[in-house]
Design an enzyme around this catalytic site. Structure first.
Site, short mmCIF file in Angstrom:
data_model
loop_
_atom_site.label_atom_id
_atom_site.label_comp_id
_atom_site.label_asym_id
_atom_site.label_seq_id
_atom_site.Cartn_x
_atom_site.Cartn_y
_atom_site.Cartn_z
N LYS A 1 46.39 30.94 48.69
CA LYS A 1 46.89 31.05 47.30
C LYS A 1 46.81 32.49 46.82
CE LYS A 1 43.93 30.17 43.82
NZ LYS A 1 43.74 31.12 42.72
N ASN A 2 45.64 33.12 47.05
CA ASN A 2 45.45 34.45 46.45
C ASN A 2 46.20 35.55 47.18
OD1 ASN A 2 43.97 33.26 44.49
ND2 ASN A 2 41.97 33.86 45.29
N ARG B 1 45.97 33.16 34.98
CA ARG B 1 45.44 34.52 34.90
C ARG B 1 46.03 35.41 35.99
NH1 ARG B 1 42.77 38.71 36.14
NH2 ARG B 1 41.97 39.81 34.31
N CYS C 1 38.48 33.54 30.93
CA CYS C 1 38.57 32.16 31.40
C CYS C 1 37.16 31.66 31.59
CB CYS C 1 39.45 32.05 32.64
SG CYS C 1 38.66 32.60 34.12
N ARG D 1 36.98 38.56 32.41
CA ARG D 1 38.18 38.94 33.14
C ARG D 1 39.04 40.00 32.45
NH1 ARG D 1 40.06 34.17 36.89
NH2 ARG D 1 40.25 35.97 38.23
N PRO D 2 38.46 41.17 32.23
CA PRO D 2 39.23 42.27 31.63
C PRO D 2 40.28 42.82 32.59
CG PRO D 2 37.09 43.06 32.37
CD PRO D 2 37.11 41.57 32.63
N ILE D 3 41.23 43.61 32.05
CA ILE D 3 42.22 44.26 32.93
C ILE D 3 42.20 45.78 32.75
CG2 ILE D 3 43.76 42.26 33.20
CD1 ILE D 3 45.63 43.77 31.15
N LEU E 1 40.88 48.07 34.42
CA LEU E 1 41.10 48.87 35.64
C LEU E 1 42.58 48.91 36.01
CD1 LEU E 1 38.00 47.64 37.67
CD2 LEU E 1 38.25 49.86 36.52
N ASP F 1 34.41 33.00 45.41
CA ASP F 1 35.22 31.78 45.42
C ASP F 1 34.63 30.68 46.32
OD1 ASP F 1 36.94 33.02 43.70
OD2 ASP F 1 38.46 33.49 45.21
N ILE G 1 29.87 38.70 40.75
CA ILE G 1 31.25 39.07 40.42
C ILE G 1 31.65 38.55 39.04
CG2 ILE G 1 33.68 39.01 41.19
CD1 ILE G 1 31.86 40.44 43.20
N ARG H 1 45.37 23.39 41.29
CA ARG H 1 45.82 24.78 41.13
C ARG H 1 45.70 25.53 42.44
NH1 ARG H 1 42.73 28.13 37.34
NH2 ARG H 1 44.06 29.54 38.49
N1 EPU Z 1 37.20 43.55 36.52
C1 EPU Z 1 37.04 44.53 35.57
N2 EPU Z 1 38.17 45.16 35.12
C2 EPU Z 1 39.41 44.87 35.59
C3 EPU Z 1 39.56 43.88 36.58
C4 EPU Z 1 38.42 43.23 37.03
O1 EPU Z 1 35.94 44.81 35.11
O2 EPU Z 1 40.37 45.50 35.14
C5 EPU Z 1 36.01 42.86 37.01
C6 EPU Z 1 36.10 41.35 36.82
O3 EPU Z 1 35.69 40.96 35.53
C7 EPU Z 1 35.18 40.86 37.90
C8 EPU Z 1 35.43 41.86 39.04
O4 EPU Z 1 35.97 43.03 38.42
O5 EPU Z 1 33.85 41.00 37.47
C9 EPU Z 1 36.36 41.40 40.12
O6 EPU Z 1 37.56 40.90 39.55
P1 EPU Z 1 38.96 41.02 40.30
O7 EPU Z 1 39.86 41.87 39.47
O8 EPU Z 1 38.76 41.39 41.71
O9 EPU Z 1 39.49 39.51 40.20
P2 EPU Z 1 41.01 39.10 40.19
O10 EPU Z 1 41.77 40.05 41.02
O11 EPU Z 1 41.45 38.86 38.81
C10 EPU Z 1 40.99 37.61 42.34
C11 EPU Z 1 41.21 36.16 42.67
C12 EPU Z 1 40.03 35.34 42.18
C13 EPU Z 1 38.75 35.88 42.84
C14 EPU Z 1 38.58 37.36 42.52
C15 EPU Z 1 37.40 38.01 43.20
C16 EPU Z 1 43.61 35.91 42.61
C17 EPU Z 1 44.80 35.29 41.97
N3 EPU Z 1 42.42 35.69 42.03
O12 EPU Z 1 40.93 37.69 40.92
O13 EPU Z 1 40.26 34.00 42.64
O14 EPU Z 1 37.63 35.17 42.38
O15 EPU Z 1 39.78 38.08 42.94
O16 EPU Z 1 37.47 37.86 44.57
O17 EPU Z 1 43.72 36.58 43.62
C18 EPU Z 1 40.05 31.67 42.65
O18 EPU Z 1 40.89 31.63 43.55
O19 EPU Z 1 39.36 30.66 42.31
C19 EPU Z 1 39.82 32.92 41.91
C20 EPU Z 1 39.25 32.97 40.71
#
Ligand code: EPU
Length: 409
Positions: free
Chosen positions: A11-12, A80, A104, A109-111, A113, A295, A317, A387
């Site tokens: 999925k990811n 998300r 969530c 889950r900030p963006i 970065l 995960d 995480i 999902r």
């Molecule tokens: N983070 C920040 N700032 C940002 C982005 C992330 O501080 O701008 C923090 C997050 O809050 C978290 C950490 O960095 O503490 C890692 O987050 P990441 O951005 O890597 O997560 P993501 O890319 O949004 C993906 C997977 C998640 C998985 C995480 C970590 C997808 C669609 N989602 O999310 O998958 O848990 O990487 O490996 O690829 C799941 O499948 O159940 C799931 C939640």
């Protein structure tokens, strides 16, 4: 549980790869896309942006001949992961307007970065009325550090790779995510004509090209689904063969399973899973790849509730990814939360009860605990499960689990 299970596409990995098809006006074919509510949802998002997209029998055909740079709040807020359309839109159209995804259940889950990376590529970022608006006259390659408070970001790395692929000059991402899903996306982008090196390491270099072309790609097997089935087999003292897995993506999980007294043998691309005897406790800390994946934390917790002794599970995480703890307690598990750690006093018998799923991986953990418990367990809100797991109930049923999908209450 006995028998053989076939692993679906990841999925990811699939979600950002689907979004990457927006980077070209030529058709793309992506195979082994799992049929999930999240991937169906991504199809809808692609269509809403103006692309033609269809997902049938695991094959996604996308043709993003002409697209718009505006994604609707109602679509984006529901998933998300849809944030990964921002990079392709910015790369191709030089503008992206996307509803800011909220937090969530598993954390804030900030963006920040993602936005830091877009700004480094020359985009002007505005946040207004719950939307993020990124615009650039041109995407200029630059060097950036994308590490955050919890380490690298998976979708942030994906977004920057995709935007920079159509930029001018060279972009270097330091502290890039090393997850296999990032490598799979890089391979698809390379097949489209992108110039990317270093994916899978903390430094990724992208040299922008003027145009990307259509490409075909097959998504990697889902390492989280693989781990979930291996854990389910261990929890039920079963013996199963997992087909089409990539063991090299699961080193940390296999290592901890071994510590818990579960044998996982590699036979080519098959994994044979069985218990050596009594389960043993293990301490786990979730970390970015190649550490233990967040995960798989919930599923592993279910397993460790069955291991006599104390296991300490630390979540590094996502700050609130322990929603399954109180539901596992309803089945009789003895778990205490101390800051970022859960202390599992394992070995108490689990007995079935109605429980509530709170997120995707928590749902899988409850299914595993329910299979290991005496009596019957009803897991409610299984839309979370749908999902991210393709036909999980059918696959488990085929392995001999007594599981049945009933009407949502
Ligand atoms: N983070 C920040 N700032 C940002 C982005 C992330 O501080 O701008 C923090 C997050 O809050 C978290 C950490 O960095 O503490 C890692 O987050 P990441 O951005 O890597 O997560 P993501 O890319 O949004 C993906 C997977 C998640 C998985 C995480 C970590 C997808 C669609 N989602 O999310 O998958 O848990 O990487 O490996 O690829 C799941 O499948 O159940 C799931 C939640």
């Amino acid at each position: 549980m006995h028998g053989t299970v076939e692993i679906s596409g990841s999925k990811n990995a699939a979600l950002p790869i689907m979004a990457a098809a927006l980077l070209t006006d030529e058709p793309c074919v992506i195979r082994r896309v799992p049929d999930l509510s999240d991937t169906r949802f991504m199809v809808k998002i692609l269509q809403s942006l103006g692309a033609s997209a269809s997902l049938e029998h695991g094959t996604l055909r996308v043709h993003a001949k002409k697209i718009k740079g505006y994604a609707d709040y109602d679509l984006v807020r529901k998933m998300r992961g849809s944030i990964c359309i921002a990079g392709p839109l910015l790369g191709r159209l030089r503008k992206a307007r996307i509803s800011l995804p909220g937090g969530c259940i598993i954390g804030a889950r900030p963006i920040n970065l993602h936005l830091k990376g877009f700004a480094a590529l020359g985009a002007k970022i505005k946040i207004e009325g719950g939307y993020v608006d990124a615009r650039a006259r041109k995407i200029v390659g630059s060097s950036m550090f994308l590490g955050g408070r919890a380490g690298p970001t998976v979708l942030g790395t994906a977004n920057i790779m995709m935007a920079a692929a159509l930029g001018e000059g060279m972009t270097v991402i330091e502290s890039a995510a090393c997850e296999p899903e990032v490598v799979d996306l890089a391979n698809f982008l390379i097949a489209m004509g992108a110039q990317i090196s270093g994916a899978g390491s903390p430094t990724i270099t992208i040299t922008g090209v003027k145009k990307l072309h259509g490409a075909e790609h097959e998504v990697i097997p889902d390492r989280i689904e693989t781990a979930t089935f291996a854990i389910a087999a261990a929890a039920t003292n079963g013996e199963i063969t997992i087909k089409g897995a990539r063991a090299e993506h699961l080193r940390a999980v296999l290592d901890k399973l071994q510590e818990a007294n579960v044998i996982v043998e590699r036979r080519g691309t098959d994994l044979r899973v069985k218990r050596r005897g009594k389960l043993k406790p293990a301490d786990i800390t979730t970390l970015p790849y190649s550490g233990f994946p967040t995960d798989v934390q919930a599923q592993m917790m279910s397993l460790l509730t069955l291991a006599p002794g104390i296991s300490i599970i630390t979540e590094r995480i996502f700050e609130s990814r322990f929603m399954h703890v109180s539901e596992l307690a309803r089945l009789g598990a003895d778990i205490e939360i101390e800051g970022p750690s859960a202390i599992v006093k394992g070995g108490k018998p689990l007995s079935g009860a109605p429980v509530m799923a709170s997120d995707l991986r928590a749902s899988a953990a409850l299914v595993i605990a329910g299979l290991a418990a005496t009596g019957s367990t009803q897991v409610n809100r299984i839309y979370h499960l749908d999902r991210g797991y393709e036909n999980m109930d059918l696959k488990l049923h085929k392995l001999g689990a007594r599981i049945q999908r009933v009407q949502e209450t």
